[in-house]
Design a protein around this motif. Structure first.
Motif, mmCIF file in Angstrom:
data_model
loop_
_atom_site.group_PDB
_atom_site.id
_atom_site.type_symbol
_atom_site.label_atom_id
_atom_site.label_comp_id
_atom_site.label_asym_id
_atom_site.label_seq_id
_atom_site.Cartn_x
_atom_site.Cartn_y
_atom_site.Cartn_z
ATOM 1 N N UNK A 161 50.606 -29.506 -7.905
ATOM 2 C CA UNK A 161 50.192 -28.239 -8.507
ATOM 3 C C UNK A 161 48.703 -28.059 -8.194
ATOM 4 N N UNK A 162 48.194 -26.876 -8.501
ATOM 5 C CA UNK A 162 46.774 -26.615 -8.267
ATOM 6 C C UNK A 162 46.039 -26.676 -9.606
ATOM 7 N N UNK A 163 45.061 -27.562 -9.675
ATOM 8 C CA UNK A 163 44.241 -27.668 -10.873
ATOM 9 C C UNK A 163 42.807 -27.323 -10.511
ATOM 10 N N UNK A 164 42.103 -26.721 -11.463
ATOM 11 C CA UNK A 164 40.720 -26.308 -11.206
ATOM 12 C C UNK A 164 40.066 -25.872 -12.502
ATOM 13 N N UNK A 165 38.758 -25.769 -12.459
ATOM 14 C CA UNK A 165 38.075 -25.099 -13.563
ATOM 15 C C UNK A 165 38.177 -23.605 -13.321
ATOM 16 N N UNK A 166 38.302 -22.863 -14.407
ATOM 17 C CA UNK A 166 38.568 -21.432 -14.245
ATOM 18 C C UNK A 166 37.628 -20.588 -15.092
ATOM 19 N N UNK A 167 37.522 -19.328 -14.711
ATOM 20 C CA UNK A 167 36.792 -18.361 -15.534
ATOM 21 C C UNK A 167 37.657 -17.912 -16.694
#
Length: 475
Positions: A469-475
């Motif tokens: 899956x795609x994980x990231x910090x987000x706005x």
RNA sequence: CGGGGCGUAGCGCAGCCCGGUUAGCGCGCCUGGUUUGGGACCAGGAGGUCGCGGGUUCGAAUCCCGCCGCCCCGACCA
């Protein structure tokens, strides 16, 4: 250098605010979290509306309008939905100087008012599907707001469709997330990942949610559009049934989908630079500005005459001539750069003499001389080229900053620095995402549709997963 | 809600510690003139409930108490 804009490299967040304010896209209003969208910003929203609206119509949808006030009791009818939206609803308790019998919510989204209406419209399978969109404002009382990205009131469109079968609703939800994908890439020049939200990230009241996720220049993710398969949840909550061919009474299947003025924030954070806004040509209300250059009255008459002659048969919305006499050309160059106009044309006495113009691209700053003959066609080509190269640059950035990581320690060390992370995570277990968030302030952005078949251990629990899956910090 | 910052002319700020002429500077704005190929210059001018309310004092932008608002950074979300 643009005056008063913080450098991206110094403080990305402040840079964004500076661009929005200095380019006169928007400004703060007296009420916390609300903004005035100024003509420069609203013009872009109008372009977004025009383009998207056409795409909606081409896929069989029609527009309608439902009221902003929703009886409080409506919101309470769908359990998951209430839980999701109750805390952020603005409530109207008084009207006409009197306490209302029932408080009215200002819509945070319109599922409930629309499904209460659909109940009256749907009797038979022949009444289906209903494919309606509305353009409107909504209100969500957020704790933390940011210009365009998250405001208390925002503008959006919300599609609400009703179908006879689960498959049709599913097809609709998928179709629309792909419309958003195409719009984001073709018009905003903003590459996106398309995929499904995890259980804990989906819309309150949906079976499942599809989304487009974009990457900003600082590597953070921005949810740019969502499309929900709502199942029969709202049909059941509002008792919307139809009689099918087989004479059976059945609950209607639903989808809803939306994008908002947040797209403008995404556009800014994808393309703009230290000199200010960069508007993708296809979204520029006016893509070309002429800056005439003169020293005397005679020269002024000469260059303005030439500019008018060149543009005599052009679409008035394709260009404008900045004939203000109170500013010098240099000032205008900077101003139009700050405001993101895709192409500037400099036209002075020398150019008139040589029957040519100087053309400057906003994205690269490149200056070229073009003959006055066939100028419009050449400009159209250049605008397309700018559109394409903005997209390519953004795409390259996203590719470069998408990483494949297997170790949680490595992930924890790197995620703060931005970027998308292809990781194995057991997204069937909400506890995993909870821990991810606590540890790293990052979230699972989506399960991409195009994720290749891969198998590996969840980087937190070790449980075997079927895809990354795609994980990231987000706005 | 926690942490930080700010509130003085349209914008950006100084002045506040250590109270005392008519509250100042830059940008912008107005008038006139000279200028105009990367943010022009000169001269003159307009523009202020110093966030709000109390208090101390002969006197408060400045000291004390209270309140309000906004922005930024975190916890919720398109």
């Amino acid at each position: 250098m643009a005056k008063g804009i913080t450098k991206r490299s110094d403080d990305y967040s402040q840079w964004y605010i500076d661009v929005v304010l200095k380019a006169e896209m928007a400004e703060y209003s007296p009420v916390k979290g609300c903004m005035v969208i100024r003509p420069t910003g609203y013009g872009i929203w109008e372009k977004i509306q025009q383009r998207l609206d056409r795409m909606f119509k081409e896929t069989g949808h029609v527009n309608a309008y439902f009221p902003m006030f929703i009886p409080e009791s409506f919101l309470k009818k769908e359990a998951e939905h209430v839980e999701g939206f109750a805390p952020e609803c603005a409530m109207v308790t008084h009207g006409g100087g009197k306490l209302l019998e029932e408080p009215l919510a200002i819509r945070p989204t319109s599922e409930t008012i629309i499904w209460s209406t659909y109940k009256g419209w749907i009797n038979s399978y022949r009444d289906l599907p209903i494919l309606i969109n509305q353009w409107c404002n909504v209100c969500r009382w957020e704790m933390r707001t940011r210009l365009f990205l998250r405001t208390t009131e925002f503008l959006w469109q919300e599609g609400h469709t009703a179908h006879a079968t689960c498959e049709e609703a599913e097809e609709e939800a998928l179709k629309m997330v792909h419309v958003y994908e195409r719009f984001a890439e073709d018009y905003l020049a903003m590459p996106v990942l398309v995929g499904r939200k995890t259980e804990s990230e989906k819309f309150a009241g949906a079976h499942h949610t599809y989304c487009i996720e974009a990457m900003m220049q600082d590597g953070k993710a921005l949810q740019a559009g969502t499309s929900h398969h709502l199942g029969q949840n709202f049909a059941k909550a509002f008792d919307v049934k139809f009689q099918d061919r087989d004479m059976e009474l059945k609950y209607v299947w639903a989808s809803s989908w939306g994008v908002s003025t947040r797209l403008i924030g995404g556009m800014i954070m994808n393309h703009s630079d230290d000199n200010g806004l960069v508007i993708p040509p296809r979204l520029a209300p006016v893509p070309i500005v002429f800056v005439p250059i003169w020293r005397s009255e005679e020269e002024m008459a000469l260059v303005l005459g030439k500019a008018r002659e060149i543009t005599a048969d052009w679409d008035p919305l394709f260009f404008k001539i900045d004939d203000r006499d109170q500013y010098k050309p240099g000032y205008k160059f900077n101003e139009w750069e700050l405001k993101g106009i895709p192409v500037r044309i400099e036209l002075g006495p020398r150019d008139v003499a040589s029957n040519s113009v100087v053309v400057v691209r906003r994205d690269t700053g490149e200056k070229v001389t073009m003959p006055a003959e066939g100028l419009r066609e050449n400009l159209e080509k250049m605008l397309e080229d700018i559109q394409t190269s903005l997209f390519k640059a953004a795409k390259q950035r996203m590719t470069d900053r998408t990483y494949t990581v297997d170790s949680y320690d490595e992930y924890k060390a790197r995620v703060e620095g931005g970027g998308f992370y292809r990781v194995f995570l057991d997204v069937d277990n909400p506890e995993v995402e909870k821990q991810l968030k606590e540890d790293t302030r990052s979230t699972v952005r989506c399960i991409p549709f195009d994720a290749p078949e891969e198998e590996g251990p969840c980087m937190i629990t070790g449980k075997l997963c079927k895809h990354r899956v795609i994980a990231a910090q987000a706005y």
